[in-house]
Scaffold this motif. Structure first.
Motif, PDB file in Angstrom:
ATOM      1  N   LEU A 169       0.836  -1.199   0.000  1.00 17.88           N
ATOM      2  CA  LEU A 169       0.000   0.000   0.000  1.00 17.88           C
ATOM      3  C   LEU A 169       0.877   1.257   0.000  1.00 17.88           C
ATOM      4  CD1 LEU A 169      -2.839   1.252   0.133  1.00 17.88           C
ATOM      5  CD2 LEU A 169      -2.675   1.073   2.631  1.00 17.88           C
ATOM      6  N   ALA A 170       1.909   1.251   0.823  1.00 18.06           N
ATOM      7  CA  ALA A 170       2.815   2.404   0.890  1.00 18.06           C
ATOM      8  C   ALA A 170       3.481   2.643  -0.469  1.00 18.06           C
ATOM      9  CB  ALA A 170       3.874   2.181   1.971  1.00 18.06           C
ATOM     10  N   ALA A 171       3.991   1.598  -1.077  1.00 19.06           N
ATOM     11  CA  ALA A 171       4.671   1.739  -2.369  1.00 19.06           C
ATOM     12  C   ALA A 171       3.719   2.248  -3.442  1.00 19.06           C
ATOM     13  CB  ALA A 171       5.286   0.401  -2.781  1.00 19.06           C
ATOM     14  N   ASP A 172       2.503   1.735  -3.475  1.00 16.05           N
ATOM     15  CA  ASP A 172       1.533   2.210  -4.463  1.00 16.05           C
ATOM     16  C   ASP A 172       1.217   3.683  -4.256  1.00 16.05           C
ATOM     17  OD1 ASP A 172       1.468  -0.259  -5.635  1.00 16.05           O
ATOM     18  OD2 ASP A 172      -0.535  -0.783  -4.946  1.00 16.05           O
ATOM     19  N   LEU A 200       5.261   1.843 -14.908  1.00 15.91           N
ATOM     20  CA  LEU A 200       3.955   1.238 -14.633  1.00 15.91           C
ATOM     21  C   LEU A 200       4.068  -0.285 -14.616  1.00 15.91           C
ATOM     22  CD1 LEU A 200       1.055   1.929 -14.005  1.00 15.91           C
ATOM     23  CD2 LEU A 200       0.628   2.129 -16.470  1.00 15.91           C
ATOM     24  N   ALA A 201       4.871  -0.842 -15.532  1.00 21.58           N
ATOM     25  CA  ALA A 201       5.112  -2.288 -15.512  1.00 21.58           C
ATOM     26  C   ALA A 201       5.731  -2.696 -14.178  1.00 21.58           C
ATOM     27  CB  ALA A 201       6.014  -2.694 -16.680  1.00 21.58           C
ATOM     28  N   HIS A 202       6.660  -1.879 -13.675  1.00 14.24           N
ATOM     29  CA  HIS A 202       7.267  -2.155 -12.373  1.00 14.24           C
ATOM     30  C   HIS A 202       6.217  -2.157 -11.257  1.00 14.24           C
ATOM     31  CE1 HIS A 202       9.617  -1.968  -8.736  1.00 14.24           C
ATOM     32  NE2 HIS A 202       8.948  -0.862  -8.425  1.00 14.24           N
ATOM     33  N   LEU A 203       5.314  -1.190 -11.279  1.00 14.05           N
ATOM     34  CA  LEU A 203       4.295  -1.100 -10.240  1.00 14.05           C
ATOM     35  C   LEU A 203       3.545  -2.435 -10.116  1.00 14.05           C
ATOM     36  CD1 LEU A 203       2.434   1.227  -8.554  1.00 14.05           C
ATOM     37  CD2 LEU A 203       0.878   0.491 -10.341  1.00 14.05           C
ATOM     38  N   PHE A 204       3.121  -2.978 -11.242  1.00 18.17           N
ATOM     39  CA  PHE A 204       2.360  -4.224 -11.198  1.00 18.17           C
ATOM     40  C   PHE A 204       3.251  -5.427 -10.889  1.00 18.17           C
ATOM     41  CE2 PHE A 204      -0.460  -1.600 -13.991  1.00 18.17           C
ATOM     42  CZ  PHE A 204      -1.438  -1.425 -13.034  1.00 18.17           C
ATOM     43  N   ASN A 205       4.476  -5.436 -11.384  1.00 21.38           N
ATOM     44  CA  ASN A 205       5.400  -6.522 -11.076  1.00 21.38           C
ATOM     45  C   ASN A 205       5.748  -6.521  -9.591  1.00 21.38           C
ATOM     46  OD1 ASN A 205       7.194  -8.692 -12.079  1.00 21.38           O
ATOM     47  ND2 ASN A 205       8.781  -7.334 -11.318  1.00 21.38           N
ATOM     48  N   HIS A 206       5.918  -5.353  -9.018  1.00 26.18           N
ATOM     49  CA  HIS A 206       6.220  -5.223  -7.592  1.00 26.18           C
ATOM     50  C   HIS A 206       5.096  -5.816  -6.751  1.00 26.18           C
ATOM     51  CE1 HIS A 206       6.388  -2.856  -3.770  1.00 26.18           C
ATOM     52  NE2 HIS A 206       7.641  -3.250  -3.837  1.00 26.18           N
TER      53      HIS A 206
END
Length: 169
Positions: free
Chosen positions: A50-53, A127-133
């Motif tokens: 949640l924090a990272a998002d 954005l790809a990183h966000l979902f991969n993370h």
């Protein structure tokens, strides 16, 4: 690529809901137990996501609250954390839905919490990183769940696409 990212935003919401459903079966002690994951417990791992998002969405949109630490515990209680996760997942979906193909090529400037200095990258790969993370840390929570004797949670993208996500095929 825009359709691809919209699918991932929807998948992300679905996978998080399934993971939270599984975590809802844990006792408070189990939810907070340090099981050796990068952030220790399911509670701390889910708070990290949640924090990272929130950090990324603040960088992308300039709006919203962003913690100043990757290990911030934004919500102590499972119920509050789940409510916040659901809202953040909808925020991600709404924001991704607002993007254009041209937006994916736009250069984003930001600085990280761990490395000083300005970084510039196109939005698409970030954005790809966000979902991969998300996938990476959901996998850690999955391991925590199974280590506590809970059933394995199916979180595969292909499973989503065969069910609730058929519109993305």
């Amino acid at each position: 690529m825009l359709t691809h990212f919209r699918m991932f935003a929807d998948y992300n919401r679905w996978a998080n809901a399934r993971l939270y459903d599984a975590c809802a079966l844990l006792s408070e002690e189990e939810f907070r137990a340090d099981k050796g994951a990068f952030f220790g417990s399911a509670q701390r791992s889910l708070n990290h996501l949640l924090a990272a998002d929130r950090i990324w969405l603040k960088r992308f949109t300039g709006t919203g609250e962003a913690p100043t630490a990757l290990d911030a515990v934004l919500h102590e209680s499972f119920c509050d954390l789940r409510t916040a996760r659901e809202a953040e997942d909808q925020r991600i979906i709404d924001w991704v839905d607002s993007l254009t193909e041209a937006d994916l090529s736009a250069i984003i400037s930001y600085s990280t919490l761990t490395m000083p200095g300005k970084i510039e990258q196109p939005l698409g790969p970030i954005l790809a990183h966000l979902f991969n993370h998300q996938t990476h840390h959901r996998g850690q929570v999955h391991t925590i769940l199974t280590s506590l004797g809970q059933p394995s949670v199916v979180l595969d993208l292909i499973y989503f696409l065969r069910g609730e996500g058929t519109r993305w095929q």
